[in-house]
Design a protein around this motif. Structure first.
Motif, PDB file in Angstrom:
ATOM      1  N   TYR A  23       0.820  -1.221   0.000  1.00 38.24           N
ATOM      2  CA  TYR A  23       0.000   0.000   0.000  1.00 38.24           C
ATOM      3  C   TYR A  23       0.853   1.271   0.000  1.00 38.24           C
ATOM      4  CZ  TYR A  23       0.724   1.106   4.967  1.00 38.24           C
ATOM      5  OH  TYR A  23       1.268   1.464   6.173  1.00 38.24           O
ATOM      6  N   VAL A  24       2.153   1.135   0.242  1.00 42.61           N
ATOM      7  CA  VAL A  24       3.038   2.297   0.282  1.00 42.61           C
ATOM      8  C   VAL A  24       4.330   1.966  -0.468  1.00 42.61           C
ATOM      9  CG1 VAL A  24       4.115   1.675   2.473  1.00 42.61           C
ATOM     10  CG2 VAL A  24       4.043   4.057   1.797  1.00 42.61           C
ATOM     11  N   THR A  25       4.861   2.983  -1.140  1.00 42.78           N
ATOM     12  CA  THR A  25       6.121   2.835  -1.851  1.00 42.78           C
ATOM     13  C   THR A  25       7.105   3.878  -1.330  1.00 42.78           C
ATOM     14  OG1 THR A  25       4.932   2.143  -3.821  1.00 42.78           O
ATOM     15  CG2 THR A  25       7.214   2.838  -4.133  1.00 42.78           C
ATOM     16  N   ALA A  26       8.304   3.443  -1.034  1.00 41.59           N
ATOM     17  CA  ALA A  26       9.330   4.362  -0.528  1.00 41.59           C
ATOM     18  C   ALA A  26       9.958   5.122  -1.690  1.00 41.59           C
ATOM     19  CB  ALA A  26      10.393   3.591   0.225  1.00 41.59           C
ATOM     20  N   THR A  27       9.959   6.444  -1.601  1.00 37.41           N
ATOM     21  CA  THR A  27      10.614   7.263  -2.611  1.00 37.41           C
ATOM     22  C   THR A  27      11.977   7.770  -2.128  1.00 37.41           C
ATOM     23  OG1 THR A  27       9.444   9.225  -1.833  1.00 37.41           O
ATOM     24  CG2 THR A  27       8.448   8.003  -3.661  1.00 37.41           C
ATOM     25  N   ASP A  28      12.197   7.713  -0.822  1.00 41.21           N
ATOM     26  CA  ASP A  28      13.468   8.108  -0.219  1.00 41.21           C
ATOM     27  C   ASP A  28      13.869   6.988   0.741  1.00 41.21           C
ATOM     28  OD1 ASP A  28      15.575   9.167   1.185  1.00 41.21           O
ATOM     29  OD2 ASP A  28      14.560  11.048   1.696  1.00 41.21           O
TER      30      ASP A  28
END
Length: 142
Positions: free
Chosen positions: A42-47
């Protein structure tokens, strides 16, 4: 032992177990969770470096959830001794629920509203019920 006392014990053990279960999903799974409540994608890390730090914080907060739940379970099992502690934990849950209102749009959404109502209504009522019935029940249980 009075029925009301037994009812309080059973209810507290069930409530505490549910809180601990919810906390374990984040304590062991971090932001992605173990997938017990939502899918881990449900979440994607961009940093990535910031994500690792925030994930660690979420695991800590999940652990706090587990500890509160276990405190309620233990309080339910030894209610005559730990009644005041369970009342305090119930009021802490209600206080924490107030912070949901800092994100007003999300606080009133359908997925969050049941939790918000439990935190702001059910836990204060539970604390009051435990406090009001306490002295006589604890004396009868001893």
């Amino acid at each position: 032992m009075p029925r009301l006392y037994r009812l309080q014990q059973v209810l507290l053990v069930l409530i505490g177990a549910a809180i601990s279960f919810l906390g374990l999903d984040f304590a062991l799974g971090g932001i992605h969770t173990l997938g017990w409540l939502v899918t881990p994608d449900y979440v994607t890390a961009t940093d990535p470096s910031t994500f690792v730090t925030q994930d660690n914080h979420v695991r800590f907060l999940g652990g706090v959830f587990v500890a509160v739940g276990l405190g309620i379970v233990i309080g339910g099992l030894w209610l005559s001794t730990l009644r005041q502690s369970v009342i305090t934990l119930s009021l802490l849950v209600a206080c924490a629920g107030l912070f949901r209102l800092s994100a007003m749009a999300g606080a009133l959404s359908a997925p969050v509203l049941p939790s918000l109502l439990l935190e702001l209504l059910a836990f204060p009522v539970l604390a009051f019920w435990l406090w009001r019935s306490g002295t006589a029940l604890d004396q009868a249980a001893d």
